[in-house]
Design an enzyme around this catalytic site. Sequence first.
Site, PDB file in Angstrom:
ATOM      1  N   TYR A 156      35.950 -23.006  33.724  1.00  0.00           N
ATOM      2  CA  TYR A 156      36.499 -22.107  32.073  1.00  0.00           C
ATOM      3  C   TYR A 156      35.337 -21.062  31.055  1.00  0.00           C
ATOM      4  O   TYR A 156      34.009 -21.420  31.470  1.00  0.00           O
ATOM      5  CB  TYR A 156      36.790 -23.605  31.803  1.00  0.00           C
ATOM      6  CG  TYR A 156      36.815 -23.782  30.026  1.00  0.00           C
ATOM      7  CD1 TYR A 156      38.199 -23.012  29.565  1.00  0.00           C
ATOM      8  CD2 TYR A 156      37.009 -23.233  28.503  1.00  0.00           C
ATOM      9  CE1 TYR A 156      38.858 -22.466  28.646  1.00  0.00           C
ATOM     10  CE2 TYR A 156      36.434 -23.124  28.153  1.00  0.00           C
ATOM     11  CZ  TYR A 156      37.544 -22.684  27.637  1.00  0.00           C
ATOM     12  OH  TYR A 156      38.160 -22.644  25.869  1.00  0.00           O
ATOM     13  N   ASP A 251      28.830 -17.101  34.998  1.00  0.00           N
ATOM     14  CA  ASP A 251      29.050 -17.703  33.549  1.00  0.00           C
ATOM     15  C   ASP A 251      27.879 -18.545  33.322  1.00  0.00           C
ATOM     16  O   ASP A 251      28.343 -19.650  33.818  1.00  0.00           O
ATOM     17  CB  ASP A 251      30.096 -18.530  33.232  1.00  0.00           C
ATOM     18  CG  ASP A 251      30.512 -19.294  32.379  1.00  0.00           C
ATOM     19  OD1 ASP A 251      29.337 -19.318  31.553  1.00  0.00           O
ATOM     20  OD2 ASP A 251      31.861 -19.545  31.989  1.00  0.00           O
ATOM     21  N   LYS A 279      24.915 -22.285  24.148  1.00  0.00           N
ATOM     22  CA  LYS A 279      24.839 -23.394  24.397  1.00  0.00           C
ATOM     23  C   LYS A 279      23.371 -23.285  24.080  1.00  0.00           C
ATOM     24  O   LYS A 279      23.108 -23.541  22.546  1.00  0.00           O
ATOM     25  CB  LYS A 279      25.234 -24.267  25.523  1.00  0.00           C
ATOM     26  CG  LYS A 279      27.037 -24.605  25.136  1.00  0.00           C
ATOM     27  CD  LYS A 279      27.421 -25.154  26.531  1.00  0.00           C
ATOM     28  CE  LYS A 279      28.771 -25.328  26.448  1.00  0.00           C
ATOM     29  NZ  LYS A 279      29.556 -25.668  25.185  1.00  0.00           N
TER      30      LYS A 279
END
Length: 441
Positions: A156, A251, A279
């Site tokens: 994802y 990613d 994050k």
Amino acid sequence: MLPDAGTRTIHNMIYKRSSALFTEAKKYIPGGVNSPVRAFKAVGGDPIFVKEAKGAYLYDEDGNKFTDYIASWGPLIFGHAYEPVIRAVIDRAKKGTSFGIPTEIETTLAKLAVEMVPNIDKIRFVNSGTEACMSAVRLARGYTGREKIIKFAGCYHGHADAFLIQAGSGAVTFGSPNSPGVTKGTARDTLLANYNDLEGVVSLVNANKGEIAAIIIEPIAGNMGCIIPTEEFIQGLRELCTREGILLIFDEVMTGFRLGRGGAQEVLGVPADIIAFGKVIGGGLPVGAFAASDKIMDQLAPDGPVYQAGTLSGNPLAMSAGLAMLTELNRRPEVFESLDEKTEHLKEGFDRVLKGTGIPYRINKFGSMISLHFTGEAVVDFATSAKGNNDLFRRYFHGMLEQGIYLPPSAFESYFLNDALSYGDLDDTIAALERVVPQLK
């Protein structure tokens, strides 16, 4: 005021206020949540509404206390309300929250990030992991002059159109990996491969010679549980990309600054061409970033023709939180070893409890990421992750919740440990699983 930190709420938890808040939220917010997995659809029941948090603990609107194993899905390395980060945000907020004009702190954080992460010269800050990955792909296309990308089933990379082709995490949880609204043209430009299947990737590249701009991958996958790449697979991707003129995008929204100072690139010893962050780099505030060499990044506007912009990009609050977090990681590099050891302790404890019970399970762990899968075979990709017993997972999730343990409310999510967790917390969690096991048989 927080409940006494020495008390633990176990069994017979009451969620009346959370349920009432969820009912009210559904009147004004689609599904009652602003990110689908939060709605508990995969596990049933109503979600808890958090009132506040400190260290390793969450406190909901009903006064229940939970030991937290998601850490806001990764960024809270040192736990909730970590004083250096909170202090930095408060001090910055007093001077203004947003300008849409350059600030010195953007450069300070950029310099620190470039010093910490191997193989990058410049970094561009954005507002989310989705935006970081979307921009990284656009940059790869602009740099190579090619249009197609390869992604992996179960990975994802946010909710941009190109990534919602067999996505992991929430998309799988709700049974709609190919989201309505994604055009056929976008789907044609996104080629799908299987994680840990190098031969399959080679076949795709050979069938689309000279057309593939980038291969994007979670170097340690966290959206189909914690999935670890084989050395042959991840090294093979690097060699293939180099040979074919394809840009390899890591990613690292989840793994960046969590697995080590230099993220997965450093830990795996595999260099990427473009890296997406999120994050941790914002210390828990909304943020994203993407980075690469001078040669690639200089293609971005205003220096180059590849356009990317954002009013709140480099927001001073997020930059202050991120700078405080990365500064602490530099000051306390032992935290990475500490987190790894704590996660290993949890893994060994879960394994000890489940072994011999007759319950099919696999535990995957890398650094401070870990996942428990209710299946009898190794979990190495999306297909094997999807074989997990969802009914067992639902019972496990709610059983642990009743014991005061907050886990990801989806079988397709990694847990993220924070260093505020004590070994006492870990042992309590292992003991909680022992009490839940009879419900799983």
